[in-house]
Design a protein around this motif. Structure first.
Motif, PDB file in Angstrom:
ATOM      1  N   THR A  90      41.555  35.095 -79.470  1.00 35.47           N
ATOM      2  CA  THR A  90      40.561  36.336 -79.393  1.00 35.47           C
ATOM      3  C   THR A  90      41.230  37.542 -80.282  1.00 35.47           C
ATOM      4  N   ARG A  91      40.267  38.343 -80.618  1.00 32.47           N
ATOM      5  CA  ARG A  91      40.674  39.633 -81.290  1.00 32.47           C
ATOM      6  C   ARG A  91      40.860  40.490 -80.527  1.00 32.47           C
ATOM      7  N   CYS A  92      40.523  40.529 -79.270  1.00 33.69           N
ATOM      8  CA  CYS A  92      41.164  41.405 -78.189  1.00 33.69           C
ATOM      9  C   CYS A  92      42.210  41.190 -77.174  1.00 33.69           C
ATOM     10  N   GLY A  93      43.069  40.049 -77.557  1.00 34.24           N
ATOM     11  CA  GLY A  93      44.215  39.702 -76.964  1.00 34.24           C
ATOM     12  C   GLY A  93      43.569  39.367 -75.362  1.00 34.24           C
ATOM     13  N   GLY A  94      42.334  38.905 -74.901  1.00 34.70           N
ATOM     14  CA  GLY A  94      41.889  38.546 -73.947  1.00 34.70           C
ATOM     15  C   GLY A  94      41.605  39.581 -72.774  1.00 34.70           C
ATOM     16  N   MET A  95      41.460  40.856 -73.482  1.00 28.56           N
ATOM     17  CA  MET A  95      41.046  41.870 -72.592  1.00 28.56           C
ATOM     18  C   MET A  95      39.446  42.272 -72.532  1.00 28.56           C
ATOM     19  N   SER A  96      38.738  41.463 -73.227  1.00 29.23           N
ATOM     20  CA  SER A  96      37.468  41.455 -73.125  1.00 29.23           C
ATOM     21  C   SER A  96      36.827  42.663 -73.704  1.00 29.23           C
ATOM     22  N   ASN A  97      37.305  43.460 -74.740  1.00 31.08           N
ATOM     23  CA  ASN A  97      36.861  44.569 -75.106  1.00 31.08           C
ATOM     24  C   ASN A  97      36.774  44.411 -76.781  1.00 31.08           C
ATOM     25  N   CYS A  98      36.531  43.225 -76.933  1.00 32.49           N
ATOM     26  CA  CYS A  98      36.307  43.047 -78.418  1.00 32.49           C
ATOM     27  C   CYS A  98      35.105  43.726 -79.189  1.00 32.49           C
ATOM     28  N   HIS A  99      34.137  44.018 -78.566  1.00 33.36           N
ATOM     29  CA  HIS A  99      32.997  44.575 -79.299  1.00 33.36           C
ATOM     30  C   HIS A  99      32.228  45.593 -78.622  1.00 33.36           C
ATOM     31  N   ASN A 100      32.646  46.995 -79.372  1.00 36.87           N
ATOM     32  CA  ASN A 100      32.445  48.360 -78.558  1.00 36.87           C
ATOM     33  C   ASN A 100      32.899  48.310 -77.258  1.00 36.87           C
ATOM     34  N   ASP A 101      34.334  47.982 -76.863  1.00 43.01           N
ATOM     35  CA  ASP A 101      34.690  47.984 -75.723  1.00 43.01           C
ATOM     36  C   ASP A 101      34.054  47.243 -74.647  1.00 43.01           C
ATOM     37  N   GLN A 102      33.336  46.029 -75.129  1.00 41.80           N
ATOM     38  CA  GLN A 102      32.724  45.199 -74.297  1.00 41.80           C
ATOM     39  C   GLN A 102      33.052  43.650 -74.861  1.00 41.80           C
ATOM     40  N   ARG A 103      32.766  42.890 -74.057  1.00 42.60           N
ATOM     41  CA  ARG A 103      32.887  41.304 -74.595  1.00 42.60           C
ATOM     42  C   ARG A 103      32.184  40.973 -75.484  1.00 42.60           C
TER      43      ARG A 103
END
Length: 163
Positions: A90-103
């Protein structure tokens, strides 16, 4: 995927160690020579591997490193984790904030892929890798090249012949 050279080098060095530790502790300088990994980098990696209990060290002449348990009991995933490496696609490191701080739309896909990679690496051991014919061929070639280099660098004694 965020598997960097740290994880790759750790697995390579551990596999080299597994293939050579049958006759006693292996010096990091030998692994460095065979694998083309800097000695100082190996020292850093093996400090972590020792702290995580994957290798044991022996000091003094004839010292070096050995696996802490059988190669068939050490999963590749353990080696990667021991050097603080993660396998995350994932681009977000699994944090689910990959797109404008959203999944993001494909977050679940990349999370599933990360899980598959982790599962694969958890199910393959150093011992299984050693059994692969191609791995043995490469190791034999590296051993020959290292031995050839040692012979070329060995001091030569010159004697003068008197008539």
């Amino acid at each position: 995927m965020k598997l960097t050279t740290k994880g790759r080098y750790a697995v390579t060095a551990m596999l080299d160690l597994a293939m050579h530790c049958g006759s006693g502790p292996v010096k990091l300088a030998e692994i460095s020579e065979r694998q083309g990994i800097s000695l100082s980098y190996l020292e850093q990696l093996f400090t972590r591997l020792r702290k995580e209990g994957l290798v044991v060290s022996t000091r003094g002449p004839g010292g070096g490193y050995a696996l802490s348990r059988a190669s068939a009991q050490i999963a590749v995933a353990e080696v990667i984790t021991a050097v603080d490496e993660s396998v995350d696609t994932t681009r977000c490191g699994g944090m689910s904030n990959c797109h404008n701080d959203q999944r993001c739309l494909t977050h679940e896909l990349w999370t599933d892929l990360s899980d598959q990679i982790r599962t694969f690496l958890s199910e393959i051991t150093l011992g299984q890798l050693m059994e692969r014919g191609g791995v043995r061929e490469v190791a034999d070639r590296q051993d020959r090249a290292a031995h050839k280099q040692d012979v070329m660098e060995a001091p030569v004694a010159f004697t003068s012949a008197r008539a």
